[in-house]
Design a protein around this motif. Structure first.
Motif, PDB file in Angstrom:
ATOM      1  N   SER A 131       5.064  12.416  -5.184  1.00 56.16           N
ATOM      2  CA  SER A 131       4.256  10.712  -4.721  1.00 56.16           C
ATOM      3  C   SER A 131       4.970  10.769  -3.263  1.00 56.16           C
ATOM      4  O   SER A 131       3.798  10.569  -3.166  1.00 56.16           O
ATOM      5  CB  SER A 131       5.348   9.462  -6.010  1.00 56.16           C
ATOM      6  OG  SER A 131       5.038   8.654  -5.274  1.00 56.16           O
ATOM      7  N   ARG A 132       5.824  10.892  -2.719  1.00 56.28           N
ATOM      8  CA  ARG A 132       6.470  10.414  -1.382  1.00 56.28           C
ATOM      9  C   ARG A 132       5.374  11.559  -0.461  1.00 56.28           C
ATOM     10  O   ARG A 132       4.649  11.162   0.581  1.00 56.28           O
ATOM     11  CB  ARG A 132       7.610  11.322  -1.531  1.00 56.28           C
ATOM     12  CG  ARG A 132       8.541  10.073  -2.228  1.00 56.28           C
ATOM     13  CD  ARG A 132       9.779  10.335  -1.388  1.00 56.28           C
ATOM     14  NE  ARG A 132      10.804   9.667  -2.395  1.00 56.28           N
ATOM     15  CZ  ARG A 132      11.537   8.399  -1.355  1.00 56.28           C
ATOM     16  NH1 ARG A 132      11.747   8.998   0.008  1.00 56.28           N
ATOM     17  NH2 ARG A 132      12.597   7.918  -1.871  1.00 56.28           N
TER      18      ARG A 132
ATOM     19  N   HIS B 279       2.253  12.747  -1.462  1.00 54.08           N
ATOM     20  CA  HIS B 279       0.652  11.968  -1.458  1.00 54.08           C
ATOM     21  C   HIS B 279       0.266  10.471  -0.885  1.00 54.08           C
ATOM     22  O   HIS B 279      -0.631  10.326  -0.227  1.00 54.08           O
ATOM     23  CB  HIS B 279       0.535  11.450  -2.979  1.00 54.08           C
ATOM     24  CG  HIS B 279       0.268  12.521  -3.969  1.00 54.08           C
ATOM     25  ND1 HIS B 279      -0.398  13.408  -3.833  1.00 54.08           N
ATOM     26  CD2 HIS B 279       0.993  13.129  -5.488  1.00 54.08           C
ATOM     27  CE1 HIS B 279      -0.987  14.274  -4.543  1.00 54.08           C
ATOM     28  NE2 HIS B 279       0.062  13.794  -5.870  1.00 54.08           N
ATOM     29  N   ASP B 280       1.485   9.698  -0.792  1.00 53.17           N
ATOM     30  CA  ASP B 280       2.133   8.700  -0.010  1.00 53.17           C
ATOM     31  C   ASP B 280       1.881   8.704   1.852  1.00 53.17           C
ATOM     32  O   ASP B 280       0.871   8.179   2.255  1.00 53.17           O
ATOM     33  CB  ASP B 280       2.862   8.095   0.092  1.00 53.17           C
ATOM     34  CG  ASP B 280       3.519   6.928   0.514  1.00 53.17           C
ATOM     35  OD1 ASP B 280       2.684   5.760  -0.108  1.00 53.17           O
ATOM     36  OD2 ASP B 280       4.534   6.634   1.824  1.00 53.17           O
ATOM     37  N   TYR B 281       2.377  10.339   2.150  1.00 53.06           N
ATOM     38  CA  TYR B 281       2.144  10.572   3.274  1.00 53.06           C
ATOM     39  C   TYR B 281       0.643  10.531   3.555  1.00 53.06           C
ATOM     40  O   TYR B 281       0.295  10.285   4.499  1.00 53.06           O
ATOM     41  CB  TYR B 281       2.769  11.410   3.639  1.00 53.06           C
ATOM     42  CG  TYR B 281       2.789  11.521   5.122  1.00 53.06           C
ATOM     43  CD1 TYR B 281       3.920  10.883   5.899  1.00 53.06           C
ATOM     44  CD2 TYR B 281       2.154  12.618   5.693  1.00 53.06           C
ATOM     45  CE1 TYR B 281       3.628  11.685   7.646  1.00 53.06           C
ATOM     46  CE2 TYR B 281       2.311  12.911   6.964  1.00 53.06           C
ATOM     47  CZ  TYR B 281       3.173  12.243   8.197  1.00 53.06           C
ATOM     48  OH  TYR B 281       2.656  12.375   8.762  1.00 53.06           O
TER      49      TYR B 281
ATOM     50  N   ARG C  76      -1.204   7.690   3.683  1.00 56.83           N
ATOM     51  CA  ARG C  76      -1.095   6.388   5.179  1.00 56.83           C
ATOM     52  C   ARG C  76      -1.570   7.331   6.745  1.00 56.83           C
ATOM     53  O   ARG C  76      -2.133   7.156   7.051  1.00 56.83           O
ATOM     54  CB  ARG C  76       0.487   6.677   5.494  1.00 56.83           C
ATOM     55  CG  ARG C  76       1.078   5.621   4.492  1.00 56.83           C
ATOM     56  CD  ARG C  76       2.360   5.447   4.016  1.00 56.83           C
ATOM     57  NE  ARG C  76       3.253   4.648   3.317  1.00 56.83           N
ATOM     58  CZ  ARG C  76       3.561   3.488   3.964  1.00 56.83           C
ATOM     59  NH1 ARG C  76       3.602   3.025   5.046  1.00 56.83           N
ATOM     60  NH2 ARG C  76       4.715   2.960   2.598  1.00 56.83           N
TER      61      ARG C  76
END
Length: 331
Positions: free
Chosen positions: A307-308, A310-312, A315
């Motif tokens: 998840s982290r 994908h989030d990075y 952004r």
């Protein structure tokens, strides 16, 4: 000129090799240190250290320990597996390893004690090549003592030496003294001993500088830079051969593939620490390296890590694709 992936604790396992090899890989992969005592005594996690995937023929099994009998037994067990050879760790200067009597401690013990251990490991290794990864020695380093030590290793059948040319106290703080790699290579040139340079090679300019200082070395071993850039061996190989190249790396996909491979090849108890170890280096190559690194080091588990990731990249989408072309890197 061989290109070799260095042994790194909690990193150079089968899962890591699985993300490096698709880029063309390297000539040899050294495993993370295998504790000889635990391996011989059938520790609950030892089987994970002995997985040779995805290219068994390129694997070098590195053993560490303080007990001669355990070192020899571990070598005998590993010699029955596929792989290029057995390596004795005499270079690790981590305090817990040194205090246990392993790693670089073998360079500071009475010479005959270390000779006896090497002799036993060689005898137990069968047809496998025996190599040693070492430093210049301890705080009392002298050229005479160092070469007396390496002469002993060669006389006992060691046919590959990988030198990280710093003392145990210097760790990574001072520039490596590559000239000692050259001296070793020339010293054993007629005996067919391969001498590998290790330390501070992270790109083509540093590779050129290292080889200029040690032109007779048989290869270069790379550690941390191979985690930051798992495709580094492909780039360096092209540079060595003056070949034109251009390819695109999906850095989000590499990160996700690593998490997948980690779950495939490592026990649940190891997942978090190995996530942290890998991403501590891999994140260093990004625009917001510290932020990405902090995010990944705080991941609770593999699902959270995905998840982290994908989030990075949501952004910072410009960090996703990495285009490499003939020695120049463009985003």
């Amino acid at each position: 000129m061989k290109l070799i992936c260095a042994p790194m604790a909690a990193i150079t396992h089968a899962g890591f090799r699985c993300i490096v090899e698709p880029f063309g890989g390297c000539d040899e992969y050294y495993t993370e240190m295998i504790n000889a005592g635990s391996f011989v005594n059938g520790g609950p996690f030892e089987k994970y250290y002995a997985v040779p995937d995805p290219v068994p023929e390129k694997v070098v099994w590195q053993i560490t320990g303080k007990d001669c009998a355990h070192m020899a037994q571990a070598a005998a067990m590993l010699s029955s597996l596929q792989g290029t050879g057995i390596d004795i760790n005499m270079g690790c200067s981590a305090p817990d390893i040194v205090h246990s009597g392993a790693g670089v401690s073998w360079m500071t013990k009475p010479l005959e004690e270390t000779r006896a251990m090497v002799h036993e490991v060689k005898a137990a290794s069968g047809e496998k090549r025996l190599s040693v990864k070492l430093r210049l020695g301890g705080e009392d380093f002298t050229e005479q003592g160092f070469f007396q030590f390496t002469d002993m290793l060669v006389s006992e059948g060691v046919t590959q030496l990988t030198l990280h040319p710093r003392t145990s106290r210097e760790k990574y703080r001072l520039p490596p003294r590559w000239e000692y790699v050259e001296q070793l290579a020339l010293r054993y040139k007629e005996q067919g001993v391969s001498v590998i340079l290790n330390g501070a090679v992270r790109d083509m300019p540093s590779l050129n500088a290292a080889v200029a200082a040690a032109p007779h070395c048989a290869g270069v071993m790379i550690g941390r830079a191979a985690v930051t850039y798992p495709w580094i061996f492909a780039v360096l190989r092209a540079g060595i051969h003056h070949a034109e190249y251009r390819f695109t790396v999906d850095r989000e996909l590499v990160a996700l593939d690593f998490i997948d491979m980690l779950e495939k090849y490592q026990p649940a108890e190891f997942l978090k620490t190995r996530l942290q170890r890998f991403f501590a280096y891999y994140c260093m190559g990004f625009s917001f390296a510290h932020y990405f690194q902090t995010q990944m080091l705080n991941a609770k588990d593999c699902a959270d890590a995905r998840s982290r990731v994908h989030d990075y990249f949501m952004r910072e989408s410009t960090d996703k694709l990495f285009v490499l072309a003939s020695g120049e890197i463009e985003k």
